[in-house]
Scaffold this active site. Structure first.
Site, mmCIF file in Angstrom:
data_model
loop_
_atom_site.group_PDB
_atom_site.id
_atom_site.type_symbol
_atom_site.label_atom_id
_atom_site.label_comp_id
_atom_site.label_asym_id
_atom_site.label_seq_id
_atom_site.Cartn_x
_atom_site.Cartn_y
_atom_site.Cartn_z
ATOM 1 N N ILE A 144 0.906 -1.151 0.000
ATOM 2 C CA ILE A 144 0.000 0.000 0.000
ATOM 3 C C ILE A 144 0.947 1.203 0.000
ATOM 4 O O ILE A 144 1.577 1.497 1.009
ATOM 5 C CB ILE A 144 -0.951 0.006 1.217
ATOM 6 C CG1 ILE A 144 -1.885 -1.208 1.171
ATOM 7 C CG2 ILE A 144 -1.757 1.302 1.238
ATOM 8 C CD1 ILE A 144 -2.839 -1.314 2.349
ATOM 9 N N PRO A 145 1.080 1.879 -1.142
ATOM 10 C CA PRO A 145 2.205 2.807 -1.354
ATOM 11 C C PRO A 145 2.099 4.167 -0.669
ATOM 12 O O PRO A 145 2.005 5.207 -1.315
ATOM 13 C CB PRO A 145 2.222 2.947 -2.874
ATOM 14 C CG PRO A 145 0.798 2.794 -3.270
ATOM 15 C CD PRO A 145 0.241 1.759 -2.329
ATOM 16 N N CYS A 146 2.179 4.179 0.643
ATOM 17 C CA CYS A 146 2.121 5.435 1.391
ATOM 18 C C CYS A 146 3.347 6.304 1.107
ATOM 19 O O CYS A 146 3.295 7.527 1.301
ATOM 20 C CB CYS A 146 1.966 5.171 2.881
ATOM 21 S SG CYS A 146 3.229 4.094 3.579
ATOM 22 N N HIS A 147 4.426 5.707 0.623
ATOM 23 C CA HIS A 147 5.625 6.485 0.304
ATOM 24 C C HIS A 147 5.397 7.434 -0.872
ATOM 25 O O HIS A 147 6.157 8.366 -1.076
ATOM 26 C CB HIS A 147 6.805 5.551 -0.001
ATOM 27 C CG HIS A 147 6.580 4.628 -1.163
ATOM 28 N ND1 HIS A 147 5.856 3.458 -1.043
ATOM 29 C CD2 HIS A 147 6.964 4.712 -2.456
ATOM 30 C CE1 HIS A 147 5.822 2.855 -2.231
ATOM 31 N NE2 HIS A 147 6.488 3.599 -3.101
#
Length: 156
Positions: free
Chosen positions: A118-121
């Protein structure tokens, strides 16, 4: 709940989950050896390796992160940010229908238990700054550079 560890360029990743889905992925600076990988986590480990090798841009895994309804909504929105792209916290709050919820969106982003998948970056400050990242700004910078079509080369 089963567990696997995987050495990555950013440290040791610990993957937690079962046949119902991946619940958490954490990274630490420790470099213990990799454990044997339980069958329920083999696909997640394989896809993470492919990502770090530059062979995967989208994950296709059953996910089962635990969080509030609001956190789940934010995490679902994060899944819509394409590989190699970024969005600001404000734009994410607007996308979710409430620009005033920017702090809550940022907090939910910070509670994301599924590092990279889950690409929170991919969420940055409105001014383009690399604000906050639970895994450390150095990891966020590395991930964004890894996903960039024009990665920066270090001169030193």
């Amino acid at each position: 709940m089963e567990q696997a560890t995987l050495q990555t360029p950013l440290g040791m990743a610990t993957i937690l989950g079962d046949r119902n889905g991946i619940r958490a992925i954490r990274v630490t600076d420790h470099s213990e050896g990799e454990d044997s990988i339980p069958p329920a986590l083999a696909e997640a480990c394989g896809q993470l390796r492919e990502y770090f090798n530059g062979e995967r841009t989208v994950f296709d895994l059953p996910l089962a992160p635990e969080g509030t309804d609001f956190q789940q909504t934010v995490w679902q929105a994060l899944l819509g940010i394409p590989y190699g792209k970024t969005i600001s916290y404000m734009d994410l709050a607007k996308q979710l229908g409430d620009p005033a919820a920017i702090r809550a969106v940022a907090a939910a982003n910070g509670k994301n238990p599924l590092w990279i998948v889950i690409p929170c970056h991919r969420v940055i400050g409105s001014d383009g700054s690399l604000t906050g990242y639970a895994g450390g700004i150095h990891r966020k910078k590395w991930l964004l550079n890894h996903e960039s079509a024009n990665p920066q080369q270090s001169l030193f």
